[in-house]
Every structure is written in structure tokens, then in C-alpha cells.
Write an enzyme that holds these catalytic residues in place. Structure first.
Site, mmCIF file in Angstrom:
data_model
loop_
_atom_site.group_PDB
_atom_site.id
_atom_site.type_symbol
_atom_site.label_atom_id
_atom_site.label_comp_id
_atom_site.label_asym_id
_atom_site.label_seq_id
_atom_site.Cartn_x
_atom_site.Cartn_y
_atom_site.Cartn_z
ATOM 1 N N TYR A 16 -11.551 -12.641 7.358
ATOM 2 C CA TYR A 16 -10.607 -11.600 6.964
ATOM 3 C C TYR A 16 -11.044 -11.031 5.628
ATOM 4 O O TYR A 16 -10.714 -11.550 4.573
ATOM 5 C CB TYR A 16 -9.189 -12.167 6.848
ATOM 6 C CG TYR A 16 -8.116 -11.101 6.656
ATOM 7 C CD1 TYR A 16 -7.412 -10.614 7.742
ATOM 8 C CD2 TYR A 16 -7.813 -10.597 5.394
ATOM 9 C CE1 TYR A 16 -6.428 -9.647 7.580
ATOM 10 C CE2 TYR A 16 -6.843 -9.629 5.229
ATOM 11 C CZ TYR A 16 -6.148 -9.159 6.321
ATOM 12 O OH TYR A 16 -5.179 -8.192 6.165
ATOM 13 N N ASP A 27 -0.672 -0.884 -4.697
ATOM 14 C CA ASP A 27 -1.876 -0.059 -4.625
ATOM 15 C C ASP A 27 -1.407 1.364 -4.355
ATOM 16 O O ASP A 27 -0.864 1.656 -3.277
ATOM 17 C CB ASP A 27 -2.812 -0.525 -3.513
ATOM 18 C CG ASP A 27 -3.557 -1.791 -3.878
ATOM 19 O OD1 ASP A 27 -3.428 -2.246 -5.028
ATOM 20 O OD2 ASP A 27 -4.264 -2.333 -3.011
ATOM 21 N N ASP A 55 0.856 -1.182 0.000
ATOM 22 C CA ASP A 55 0.000 0.000 0.000
ATOM 23 C C ASP A 55 0.891 1.231 0.000
ATOM 24 O O ASP A 55 1.698 1.424 0.920
ATOM 25 C CB ASP A 55 -0.917 0.007 1.220
ATOM 26 C CG ASP A 55 -1.895 -1.150 1.205
ATOM 27 O OD1 ASP A 55 -2.534 -1.358 0.170
ATOM 28 O OD2 ASP A 55 -2.007 -1.848 2.230
ATOM 29 N N LYS A 98 -3.817 -12.312 11.876
ATOM 30 C CA LYS A 98 -4.181 -12.249 10.465
ATOM 31 C C LYS A 98 -4.275 -13.653 9.866
ATOM 32 O O LYS A 98 -5.190 -13.947 9.084
ATOM 33 C CB LYS A 98 -3.167 -11.399 9.701
ATOM 34 C CG LYS A 98 -3.223 -9.911 10.035
ATOM 35 C CD LYS A 98 -2.186 -9.120 9.263
ATOM 36 C CE LYS A 98 -2.477 -9.090 7.795
ATOM 37 N NZ LYS A 98 -1.556 -8.205 7.044
#
Length: 712
Positions: free
Chosen positions: A234, A164, A111, A225
Site C-alpha cells: 500500500y 491535504d 483530502d 486497504k
């Protein structure tokens, strides 16, 4: 209110968070052993990237930073700025999300955020000029701009690394290399899209500032996670929790147990959130009103905030609820998973089970008797990628609509992933598990007909602004036995083991006192038949058995006299000496104190939010997505009237309601759900024979069918 990131201070020192820690106790030797086992398990699960991949990521980020600097100088020159301004023009790349937190794994995307000057626009310069620059580069593949998203993003792969890329246009003419985006002043005169784009980086940095031990936080977050992905919870877009949500939940546990190791933090995670009284918010710091007048999460002032089911508040200004996608159905699923895992962690702390039990994959396609299958297709790979992304973003609305129409009686469990049939090009599908709300009294002949709801959903999806010919969507109801084979690993349906046969629906919510073990002929306290209760999964059943055995062992141990050695080598029991064993009492007192502290925290007391728990509890009436029944009936009537009034081929459209036809077993009992595929058109119409009515898509008869033959 205090500013985000500040530690609350008391006379006895400082602590992180809005309340005092629950425990300041340090790790025991057992904690070190269990943490080592946990870390070994995470390595074996392949959660850590290789050194070569880490170097590639750094090279890609460096190259991307160079590209945006060239881009901003190019557009500055094109806009007629002088050469000095062109040379001073700058843009900078920041990272956030799992990469910035240090918990990314192999193949994970990065990200990133591009921060540019005030003259570099998002619509033209970023999504056109920069897009064209990237499109001309051979190392860039799968370039996909999404300018209309809530947070506009450009997705692509750079040398095989998924990126992204967001954009934030600041009010500065020149972007300094040492820019600190954590300062609130950076938001001055910024548009909403810039504020949202900056929020990811600002939140990530604040999380790292607000945890007492970053390494323990990272290990625990990696663990959570993995757990969430294996248990099917998730996915932010599906109505569960995404990466930032899990990071905030883990960070809060780290604040409450600042000296604990990851093994204890994992166990306390489930202990605390099993008891959490939603919609009390989870916050890492006090909510700041801020000097810029930006809206912040506050259910006392904002009616829409009262609808949030599971508020998890971001710590950076403007503080927002990061989990607004959660619905009552997905909250139910996550709560049940917390309860299951809490019981397993109790066994872990007694060294009776291993870590792999906690991370068992949830058998989604064996957990329910009935499913919705949402099939989509397109005429090309690029069209399918766009159509799939749009449809996936709308699935949450289908869940909400079903909850609302059925007054919460029909519950949905969306699978967070999509599946593709290798025999069908440019096709994929999504699935939702369906079940009647547990514990509700049965009404003879009660049925669910959600055809109108599904048609409304299909119609809303087809309103996609980039819709093209060939983009199709079909929704149908299927039984468990008819699940397509391509959803299973290797295309082979797994055999129905004893564990799976004990799972006739998602496990019921596990009360803190344990779960009753139900057989196929057992009847619950509510008087519901076993087929309506949908049973209890084998994993929960075995867990309850372990807990019952442990309780029996503790009972026997409590009756056994404690033997203490004397100085002369002889032994005597505590009962003989007239004293009670000191250590068990100390442990019991410590556990009692911890439970009291957990109860206080989870009920919202002393969280620094500025309102007593009683005021937050008043939100309960707003937390359901089911309005007043009279209002809904009126809305439903309006929909039917509007459908009936629209002519098609000279024939009025009619809404086909539930007919008297029911499939019966030999003993006269009625099939629970009757699978019928939706019609191809967006509206259900009647045939020329007005008396012939179509079967409903979903029809659930709640009559007792105790002796019904099992047909899984």
C-alpha cells in the site's frame, strides 16, 4: 464511446461496467456468516473512528470552509473589486479520497479541494495569502506548502486533524454554493494543475455512482486497504497502489458480482486479479474522448501509455491511468501476494482457516537475504520533512534504474514505510529487498555491479531545488543479519522461527496449480540450487499442505458412493440407482461457467475499450522497462566516458569495476552478494594505486553453491 458513469444497457436489463457481471447470484447463509466474521475482525483491527472523532472532522471541515470564504473576499477587495463583487465572491471546500468514500479510519487525513474563482490565483493568492492566514491561526500546525508537486498541495493539521488541501481555479467569476463539479464543462479553460486537482473529487464521486451496493463496496474496500498495508503493498509513491487504485479495483469486482456480500467479494477479488492478464486495463466504464480535447489514456495513440505495467483507469473525464508508478518489480510483488491470498481464500470458502490468516503481516526483514538501505539526514525537523518527502518521491526511479541496468535480472522490493533511529535526530531510512530473478538459468561468474546506477540516483536526488547544507543521502547494501534493530518493534529482533527459517527470500510466484514444497536440499525442475531459489515461505508451504490435504479428501470423497434416502426409510447409493449426484454436477457446472467468464474478463475481451485482446497483447513488448541491450550498453559506455573525462583534484575519475576478489567459503563456493557501503562522494574514484579496485556495491555470483553453509 459512452460517457463515464453511464451503465451499459442490454436487452435483458442494465448492468454497471464495461462487461456483463460474472455472476448475479445472491449470498448464501454461509456468506452471511463469513461476512459477519469479517466485519467483526475489521472492528477488532480498529478500522472505525469514534463518534467523537467523526464530529471533530465535521467541525474542522466547516471551519475550513469559512476560512476560504473569508480568504476569497479578502483578495477580491485587495484586487480593487467593488463591494458588491466582494460580497458575492465565494470559494467552496470539497472532499475526496477515503473520507469521501466513507472508508477512512482513526487518525486518517482528509483530502480536501478548495474551488475558487478565476481571479484567485494559485501561486500568489493560495500559496501566499491563504498560507499566511493559516500560519497565523493557533489551531493550525505543521503547515507545509508543496507548490511544485505534480498536484500542488498545502499540508497541515487543524485541531489535530491532518488536512491535504488542493486548489482549483475555475473560469467562473462567482462560485455557486450548489456547484456540481462532476460536469465536464467545469474543466473548460482550466489549466493542467486545476484539471489534476479536480480529478480526485470527480473520480471519487464517479466510483460511488458506479458500484451496485455502496455499503458492500465500503466494507470490502476497508478490508482490502488493511490487507494491502499489512502485506506491504500500500503505497503509490513506492510503486505499489494507493487508496484510489484499491478503490477502483474493488469497485470493478463489485460490478462483476453485484449481489455478493463482502466476504465473497474479497475472495473473488483475489480470484479475478490472480488471473488478470496485465497490461490489460481495469476500467469501470468506457473511456470517453470528451468535447474539450484533453488527453486520455490510450496506448494505441500514446506510446508512453504502452509502458504502463498495471493500468487502472479512472472513470471521470479525462480518463487517466492512476497506477503509472507501478514497475515490473512491484507488479511482481503484488501478483505474488494476490496468488498467496487467493489460495487462502479457497481455504476460507471451505471454512478451514480464519480471516486473520489472510491479514498476517508480511515479514519483510526476514524475506530476503540482501537489502539496500537508503539513509537520509538533515539539520532540522522542517528540513528533514522536506528532504524525506523529496527522496521518497525519487525512490521509484532507483527501482526502475536497477531493473534497466540489470536487464530485469536483479529484482527490487521497496518497503513502503520509512524508519527512524531514535539515537539519531533528524534521520530516517528506507529499505529495498533484493533478489535475483527467479527461474532464470545460472551463468557461472555472473555478477551485478550497480554502483553507477546508485550514484546516478544520489546525484538526481541532490538536484532538489530546496536543497540545504546538511541534507545528506547515503545508500549501502546490507545483509539480513545486519538489519538495524530500530526497524523491529521494540527494537528487538524477532527470533528466527521455523516459519521464518523457511523464508530465504520472497516466495516464488504461486502457480494456480499449487507450489512445490522445497527443502534445503531439494532441487527444482529448473536445476537451480535452493539458495538461488530463495526457498518458499512457511506461510505458503503450510497453505500448500492444506490444499494438498483438501485435494486428497476430495479424491476420497469422489470414490465414496453417495447415499440417498428412499421413501421407505432405507438408503441407497447413487451408484446402485445408476444416477450421478445432481448437486456436485450443478456446482461444478457453475464453477466452470464462472471460470470461463473470469478468463474472458481478465483477458480483456468485451471490456468496451474498443480494441480486441490481440491488439492489447501487442503491448507486451512495451511493458518492460528494459530496452535493447545494445542501446543500454551504449548508454552505459557514454556514462563511463563522461565520468572518466571529468577531472577532480588533478586526477581523472575512473569507474571501479568488479575485481577478481571474492569471499569464499571453506568448500570453495562464492558468497552470493558482497555488502559494501557506497563512498561518500557522488562519483566512485580510483586511488593513487591504479591497480587497486574497490569492491562492487552489489556482486551476485550465480554459480551453484549447493553445499554452502547457511549464513542468514
Amino acid at each position: 464511446m459512452g460517457s463515464p458513469g453511464q451503465t451499459a444497457t442490454q436487452s435483458n436489463g442494465q448492468y454497471l461496467g464495461v462487461t456483463e457481471p460474472i455472476s448475479l447470484g445472491g449470498p448464501s447463509e454461509f456468506d452471511y456468516i463469513k461476512t459477519a466474521e469479517l466485519e467483526k475482525f475489521l472492528v477488532s483491527a480498529g478500522l472505525y473512528e469514534s463518534q467523537e472523532e467523526a464530529v471533530r472532522r465535521e467541525e474542522v471541515l466547516g471551519r475550513l470552509d469559512q476560512i476560504v470564504k473569508v480568504w476569497v473576499r479578502k483578495i477580491s477587495r485587495n484586487k480593487g473589486f467593488g463591494e458588491q463583487v466582494v460580497q458575492e465572491a465565494n470559494a467552496k471546500i470539497f472532499t475526496f479520497g477515503s473520507y469521501r468514500l466513507g472508508v477512512h479510519g482513526p487518525g486518517a487525513d482528509i483530502d480536501t479541494l478548495c474551488v475558487g474563482p478565476r481571479h484567485a490565483t494559485r501561486e500568489e493568492d493560495f500559496f501566499i495569502e491563504l498560507y499566511e492566514m493559516l500560519a497565523d491561526m493557533p489551531e493550525v500546525t505543521e503547515l507545509h506548502p508543496v507548490p511544485d508537486a505534480h498536484v500542488p498541495v498545502m499540508k497541515f493539521k487543524f485541531n489535530g486533524i491532518s488536512i491535504d488541501l488542493l486548489y482549483a481555479k475555475l473560469s467562473l467569476w462567482v462560485i455557486p454554493e450548489d456547484l456540481d463539479i462532476s460536469q465536464d464543462s467545469i474543466l473548460r479553460n482550466a489549466d493542467e494543475q486545476t484539471v489534476r486537482s479536480l480529478n480526485g473529487c470527480r473520480v471519487t464521486d464517479q466510483i460511488l455512482r458506479l458500484v451496485p451496493n455502496i455499503q458492500n463496496f465500503r466494507t470490502t474496500l476497508r478490508c482490502m486497504k488493511l490487507w494491502a498495508k499489512r502485506r506491504g503493498v500500500y503505497s503509490n509513491v513506492a510503486g505499489f497502489l494507493g487508496g484510489v487504485n484499491w478503490a477502483l479495483l474493488v469497485a470493478r469486482i463489485c460490478q462483476l458480482y453485484p449481489n455478493a456480500l463482502p466476504s465473497m467479494l474479497v475472495c473473488r477479488f483475489f480470484r479475478v486479479y490472480t488471473q488478470w492478464r496485465w497490461p490489460n486495463p481495469v476500467m469501470l466504464c468506457a473511456i470517453e474522448e470528451g468535447p474539450l480535447g484533453l488527453p486520455v489514456w490510450d496506448p494505441r495513440k500514446n506510446p508512453r501509455d504502452r509502458l504502463h505495467q498495471m493500468p487502472i483507469i479512472t472513470p471521470a473525464y479525462p480518463c487517466m491511468n492512476s497506477s503509472y508508478n507501478v514497475s515490473s518489480s512491484t507488479l511482481r510483488v503484488m501478483t505474488e501476494e494476490f496468488q498467496r491470498s487467493n489460495q487462502i481464500c479457497e481455504e476460507l470458502e471451505l471454512n478451514k482457516v480464519c480471516w486473520n490468516i489472510l491479514f498476517e503481516t508480511y515479514p519483510f526483514f526476514e524475506a530476503y537475504k540482501n537489502y539496500l538501505e537508503i539513509d537520509i539526514s538533515a539539520e532540522g525537523a522542517d528540513d528533514l520533512r522536506k528532504w524525506k518527502g523529496w527522496t521518497e518521491s525519487r525512490l521509484r526511479l532507483l527501482t526502475l534504474k536497477i531493473e534497466r541496468q540489470t536487464f530485469g535480472m536483479l529484482q527490487c522490493h521497496p518497503h513502503p514505510d520509512d524508519f527512524s533511529d531514535p539515537q539519531r535526530p533528524y534521520h530516517c531510512c528506507f529499505f529495498m529487498g533484493l533478489q535475483r530473478k527467479q527461474g532464470m538459468p545460472i551463468q557461472e561468474g555472473e555478477q551485478f555491479d550497480i554502483r553507477v546506477t546508485v550514484d546516478e540516483f544520489r546525484h538526481s536526488v541532490k538536484m532538489y531545488t530546496l536543497w540545504k547544507q546538511g541534507m545528506e543521502i547515503n545508500v549501502s547494501h546490507i545483509r539480513r543479519r545486519n538489519i538495524p534493530l530500530f526497524v523491529f518493534p521494540g527494537g528487538v529482533r524477532p527470533p528466527r522461527t521455523t516459519k521464518m527459517l523457511g523464508t530465504a527470500g520472497r516466495p516464488n510466484a504461486v502457480p494456480s496449480t499449487g507450489v512445490p514444497v522445497l527443502s534445503h536440499t531439494a532441487k527444482s525442475d529448473t536445476g537451480l540450487p535452493d539458495d538461488e531459489l530463495d526457498g518458499v515461505s512457511g506461510e505458503v508451504t503450510s497453505m500448500v499442505k492444506r490444499k494438498r490435504d483438501r485435494a486428497n479428501e476430495e479424491l476420497v470423497a469422489s470414490k465414496r458412493p453417495s447415499v440417498l434416502p428412499l421413501a421407505n426409510g432405507t438408503k441407497t447409493s447413487n451408484s446402485e440407482r445408476g444416477i450421478a449426484p445432481a448437486e456436485p454436477i450443478a456446482i461444478q457446472a457453475s464453477q466452470t461457467a464462472e471460470e470461463v467468464a473470469i478468463t474472458k474478463i481478465t483477458s480483456g475481451q468485451g471490456d468496451g475499450f474498443g480494441s480486441p485482446v490481440e491488439e492489447l497483447d501487442e503491448l507486451d513488448e512495451y511493458t518492460t522497462f528494459v530496452p535493447m541491450k545494445a542501446i543500454l550498453e551504449e548508454q552505459q559506455k557514454s556514462i563511463v566516458d563522461s565520468v572518466s573525462s571529468c577531472p577532480r583534484n588533478g586526477q581523472p575519475k575512473e569507474l571501479a569495476l568488479s575485481g577478481p576478489h571474492l569471499d569464499k567459503y571453506e568448500n570453495g563456493s562464492v558468497e552470493e552478494l558482497e555488502p559494501v557501503e557506497l563512498p561518500g562522494s557522488g562519483i566512485i574514484v580510483s586511488n593513487s594505486k591504479a591497480e587497486t579496485q574497490r569492491k562492487p556495491l552489489i556482486r551476485l555470483n550465480l554459480a551453484s553453491s549447493r553445499n554452502k553453509t547457511t549464513n542468514a
